[in-house]
Scaffold this motif. Structure first.
Motif, PDB file in Angstrom:
ATOM      1  N   PRO A 239       0.882  -1.133   0.056  1.00  0.00           N
ATOM      2  CA  PRO A 239       0.077  -0.029   0.005  1.00  0.00           C
ATOM      3  C   PRO A 239       0.858   1.244   0.124  1.00  0.00           C
ATOM      4  N   PHE A 240       1.888   1.079   0.539  1.00  0.00           N
ATOM      5  CA  PHE A 240       2.877   2.380   0.590  1.00  0.00           C
ATOM      6  C   PHE A 240       3.734   2.628  -0.802  1.00  0.00           C
ATOM      7  N   TRP A 241       3.486   1.780  -1.610  1.00  0.00           N
ATOM      8  CA  TRP A 241       4.238   1.818  -2.988  1.00  0.00           C
ATOM      9  C   TRP A 241       3.664   2.983  -3.969  1.00  0.00           C
ATOM     10  N   GLY A 242       4.511   3.674  -4.496  1.00  0.00           N
ATOM     11  CA  GLY A 242       3.862   4.738  -5.490  1.00  0.00           C
ATOM     12  C   GLY A 242       5.091   5.786  -5.632  1.00  0.00           C
ATOM     13  N   HIS A 243       5.266   6.453  -6.675  1.00  0.00           N
ATOM     14  CA  HIS A 243       6.332   7.254  -7.283  1.00  0.00           C
ATOM     15  C   HIS A 243       6.267   8.623  -6.543  1.00  0.00           C
ATOM     16  N   TYR A 244       5.046   9.199  -6.374  1.00  0.00           N
ATOM     17  CA  TYR A 244       4.969  10.384  -5.565  1.00  0.00           C
ATOM     18  C   TYR A 244       4.816  10.087  -4.006  1.00  0.00           C
ATOM     19  N   LEU A 245       5.744  10.617  -3.275  1.00  0.00           N
ATOM     20  CA  LEU A 245       5.433  10.600  -1.776  1.00  0.00           C
ATOM     21  C   LEU A 245       5.060  11.776  -1.202  1.00  0.00           C
TER      22      LEU A 245
END
Length: 247
Positions: free
Chosen positions: A235-241
């Motif tokens: 769930p914490f995966w992703g290009h923009y943090l």
């Protein structure tokens, strides 16, 4: 006409409903033929979407005194000024960008300075309600110094909003590829994970840290698809943090 004037004119001519409809048509262009897409439109589209996301995370921009570090062509502050009635200050390391902003923008509630995230000596302590930093920290080593300076200029209970490229994303693979074929345009960059950024914020004295991750925009089509799949597993995966924290 430079991109600053293009954005300024566009914002002056449209109300929020009209602008949202306009930006939806820009998304269509990104999907079909982004080679014909106006750079100023794309920057405005991304800024509007990021402000929407940050607002949904609970940040109230209305009538606030805001510092945007790494303001670039000023699009984020212009958008916030138009729709949230802010007082805005932009800082950028590029003297030419700051000169262009000063020459193009006459609004007295927007001001611009040449400066660096690590040294905000031109501003007093406890001056701003919100500090924005979108894609800046990853380009130098003194992360804690930069965050400490941001905390210093914030008012008590003020908020810092960071948007960073995330280590836990297929965007890292794309970066390695672009470096290998010598098409990387962003110089030195070191990506960290959510967990590392939270640790840095705590070291600088911030509290109440919240986060959100998002896939990239349609101009990174393959990474967007892969990140959407990765997010199903992590769930914490992703290009923009997105990170929001309080002083």
């Amino acid at each position: 006409m430079n991109s600053i004037n293009l954005i300024n004119n566009l914002l002056e001519k449209k109300n929020q409903v009209e602008l949202e409809s306009y930006l939806r048509s820009v998304w269509d262009q990104v999907w079909t033929d982004d080679s014909k897409l106006n750079y100023a439109n794309l920057r405005l589209l991304k800024s509007a979407d990021k402000i929407k996301t940050v607002s949904e995370m609970g940040v109230n921009f209305k009538s606030k005194n805001i510092l945007d570090i790494g303001c670039g062509n000023g699009v984020t502050l212009m958008y916030l000024r138009k729709f949230f009635d802010i007082t805005g200050t932009g800082v950028d390391i590029s003297a030419s960008a700051v000169k262009e902003l000063r020459d193009s923008i006459t609004d007295k509630k927007l001001s611009f300075y040449v400066g660096d995230h690590r040294d905000l000596h031109m501003f007093g302590t406890n001056q701003f309600d919100i500090v924005l930093s979108f894609g800046v920290l990853e380009h130098f080593e003194e992360y804690c110094l930069a965050m400490t300076e941001a905390r210093r200029v914030l008012k008590p209970s003020g908020q810092i909003v960071l948007i960073q490229p995330h280590l836990l994303s297929f965007g890292v693979v794309q970066e390695y590829y672009l470096r290998a074929v010598k098409r990387w345009k962003f110089g030195k960059q070191k990506n960290f994970s959510l967990f590392r950024y939270r640790s840095l914020l705590r070291q600088a004295g911030f509290k109440d840290i919240r986060y959100l991750t998002k896939s990239p925009y349609q101009d990174m089509k393959l990474t967007k698809i892969m990140d959407s799949i990765g997010k199903i597993v992590l769930p914490f995966w992703g290009h923009y943090l997105y990170l929001i924290a309080k002083k």
